[in-house]
Design a protein around this motif. Structure first.
Motif, PDB file in Angstrom:
ATOM      1  N   VAL A 110       0.855  -1.185   0.000  1.00  0.00           N
ATOM      2  CA  VAL A 110       0.000   0.000   0.000  1.00  0.00           C
ATOM      3  C   VAL A 110       0.893   1.237   0.000  1.00  0.00           C
ATOM      4  O   VAL A 110       2.013   1.199   0.500  1.00  0.00           O
ATOM      5  N   CYS A 111       0.379   2.320  -0.564  1.00  0.00           N
ATOM      6  CA  CYS A 111       1.114   3.577  -0.586  1.00  0.00           C
ATOM      7  C   CYS A 111       0.215   4.663  -0.010  1.00  0.00           C
ATOM      8  O   CYS A 111      -0.892   4.896  -0.513  1.00  0.00           O
ATOM      9  N   ASP A 112       0.663   5.292   1.056  1.00  0.00           N
ATOM     10  CA  ASP A 112      -0.086   6.374   1.696  1.00  0.00           C
ATOM     11  C   ASP A 112      -0.289   7.494   0.676  1.00  0.00           C
ATOM     12  O   ASP A 112       0.667   7.988   0.081  1.00  0.00           O
ATOM     13  N   LYS A 113      -1.538   7.894   0.448  1.00  0.00           N
ATOM     14  CA  LYS A 113      -1.848   8.901  -0.567  1.00  0.00           C
ATOM     15  C   LYS A 113      -1.280  10.277  -0.238  1.00  0.00           C
ATOM     16  O   LYS A 113      -1.092  11.092  -1.116  1.00  0.00           O
ATOM     17  N   TYR A 114      -1.017  10.530   1.035  1.00  0.00           N
ATOM     18  CA  TYR A 114      -0.579  11.865   1.441  1.00  0.00           C
ATOM     19  C   TYR A 114       0.918  11.912   1.685  1.00  0.00           C
ATOM     20  O   TYR A 114       1.601  12.798   1.188  1.00  0.00           O
ATOM     21  N   ALA A 115       1.452  10.953   2.436  1.00  0.00           N
ATOM     22  CA  ALA A 115       2.876  10.953   2.750  1.00  0.00           C
ATOM     23  C   ALA A 115       3.696  10.263   1.662  1.00  0.00           C
ATOM     24  O   ALA A 115       4.912  10.390   1.629  1.00  0.00           O
ATOM     25  N   TRP A 143      -9.527   0.606   2.904  1.00  0.00           N
ATOM     26  CA  TRP A 143      -8.106   0.950   2.813  1.00  0.00           C
ATOM     27  C   TRP A 143      -7.873   1.953   1.681  1.00  0.00           C
ATOM     28  O   TRP A 143      -6.985   2.790   1.751  1.00  0.00           O
ATOM     29  N   GLU A 144      -8.685   1.864   0.626  1.00  0.00           N
ATOM     30  CA  GLU A 144      -8.505   2.715  -0.549  1.00  0.00           C
ATOM     31  C   GLU A 144      -8.833   4.184  -0.286  1.00  0.00           C
ATOM     32  O   GLU A 144      -8.528   5.040  -1.102  1.00  0.00           O
ATOM     33  N   ILE A 145      -9.423   4.488   0.862  1.00  0.00           N
ATOM     34  CA  ILE A 145      -9.715   5.881   1.196  1.00  0.00           C
ATOM     35  C   ILE A 145      -8.415   6.656   1.399  1.00  0.00           C
ATOM     36  O   ILE A 145      -8.255   7.753   0.863  1.00  0.00           O
ATOM     37  N   ASP A 146      -7.474   6.101   2.153  1.00  0.00           N
ATOM     38  CA  ASP A 146      -6.225   6.792   2.478  1.00  0.00           C
ATOM     39  C   ASP A 146      -4.994   6.217   1.793  1.00  0.00           C
ATOM     40  O   ASP A 146      -3.920   6.796   1.886  1.00  0.00           O
ATOM     41  N   TYR A 147      -5.149   5.065   1.138  1.00  0.00           N
ATOM     42  CA  TYR A 147      -3.995   4.393   0.536  1.00  0.00           C
ATOM     43  C   TYR A 147      -4.284   3.994  -0.900  1.00  0.00           C
ATOM     44  O   TYR A 147      -5.427   3.677  -1.243  1.00  0.00           O
ATOM     45  N   ASP A 148      -3.238   3.992  -1.713  1.00  0.00           N
ATOM     46  CA  ASP A 148      -3.307   3.328  -3.004  1.00  0.00           C
ATOM     47  C   ASP A 148      -2.943   1.883  -2.715  1.00  0.00           C
ATOM     48  O   ASP A 148      -1.826   1.605  -2.270  1.00  0.00           O
ATOM     49  N   VAL A 149      -3.894   0.984  -2.897  1.00  0.00           N
ATOM     50  CA  VAL A 149      -3.636  -0.438  -2.681  1.00  0.00           C
ATOM     51  C   VAL A 149      -3.031  -0.961  -3.978  1.00  0.00           C
ATOM     52  O   VAL A 149      -3.658  -0.924  -5.022  1.00  0.00           O
ATOM     53  N   LEU A 150      -1.797  -1.414  -3.899  1.00  0.00           N
ATOM     54  CA  LEU A 150      -1.041  -1.812  -5.085  1.00  0.00           C
ATOM     55  C   LEU A 150      -1.268  -3.300  -5.356  1.00  0.00           C
ATOM     56  O   LEU A 150      -0.401  -4.143  -5.115  1.00  0.00           O
ATOM     57  N   TYR A 151      -2.452  -3.598  -5.868  1.00  0.00           N
ATOM     58  CA  TYR A 151      -2.884  -4.979  -6.053  1.00  0.00           C
ATOM     59  C   TYR A 151      -1.935  -5.795  -6.927  1.00  0.00           C
ATOM     60  O   TYR A 151      -1.716  -6.970  -6.682  1.00  0.00           O
ATOM     61  N   SER A 152      -1.363  -5.197  -7.933  1.00  0.00           N
ATOM     62  CA  SER A 152      -0.569  -5.965  -8.900  1.00  0.00           C
ATOM     63  C   SER A 152       0.872  -6.203  -8.457  1.00  0.00           C
ATOM     64  O   SER A 152       1.598  -6.953  -9.100  1.00  0.00           O
ATOM     65  N   LYS A 153       1.304  -5.607  -7.365  1.00  0.00           N
ATOM     66  CA  LYS A 153       2.708  -5.708  -6.942  1.00  0.00           C
ATOM     67  C   LYS A 153       3.114  -7.036  -6.310  1.00  0.00           C
ATOM     68  O   LYS A 153       4.266  -7.435  -6.403  1.00  0.00           O
ATOM     69  N   THR A 154       2.180  -7.708  -5.651  1.00  0.00           N
ATOM     70  CA  THR A 154       2.519  -8.965  -4.966  1.00  0.00           C
ATOM     71  C   THR A 154       1.499 -10.044  -5.309  1.00  0.00           C
ATOM     72  O   THR A 154       0.380  -9.755  -5.754  1.00  0.00           O
TER      73      THR A 154
END
Length: 178
Positions: A110-115, A143-154
């Motif tokens: 996941v990637c924090d959308k703000y930080a 989780w998608e509210i505050d994070y980019d969930v990187l589904y394809s990474k793992t």
């Protein structure tokens, strides 16, 4: 990762307008093994308390709701937390430790959308997920509210993406044209 659940804690949120009644209610439940958090102010003239206990000893939502009604209190809801062994890879709630060496089959990136910081979240089944701490197909959308969930990474991310696709309701067919 050792995923054995050690205990399941059930918490009940109770609200009342009379602080004395609410604290007496909480105190009676402490004598039955509940732990309390609060009371804390929940708005002008309203107070809340959280009663928590192991699932094995919990009275259950219906019983707590009935006791609230009898005392003139409002039952606000329940939450469940699964406790696990604190290991080299995760803490007792399932938060992956920074030092953990893990394969991509157990976590979702996941990637924090703000930080813009990237993290790892443990993929769990819905019945063992600590929603908001770990991730499952039922809570992934939140989780998608505050994070980019990187589904394809793992591998776990791709599995989660597929689980979400499999559980989405099928849209109703359009009405036939008249």
């Amino acid at each position: 990762m050792n995923s054995a659940i050690v205990d399941t804690i059930v918490s009940h949120m109770v609200r009342g307008d009379d602080l004395g009644v609410l604290t007496d209610f909480a105190a009676r439940h402490v004598t039955h093994g509940y732990e309390t958090s609060g009371p804390w102010e929940a708005g002008e003239g309203r107070w809340e308390v959280l009663l928590s206990q192991s699932l094995a000893s919990d009275l259950g939502r219906e019983e707590i709701e009935a006791r609230c009604a009898a005392a003139g209190l409002t039952y606000m809801g329940t939450a469940t937390e699964h406790l696990m062994h604190d290991t080299a890879t995760h803490d007792s709630q399932g938060v992956i430790k920074l030092s953990a060496k893990l394969g991509g089959s157990v976590y979702v990136s996941v990637c924090d959308k703000y930080a813009k910081t990237v993290g790892r979240v443990w993929l769990r089944s819905p019945d063992t997920c600590n929603h908001g701490v770990t991730i499952c197909h039922q809570c992934a959308e939140s989780w998608e509210i505050d994070y980019d969930v990187l589904y394809s990474k793992t591998q776990a991310g791709r599995k989660l993406s597929q689980q979400r696709a499999d559980t989405r309701p099928t849209p109703a067919p359009p009405f036939p044209a008249e």
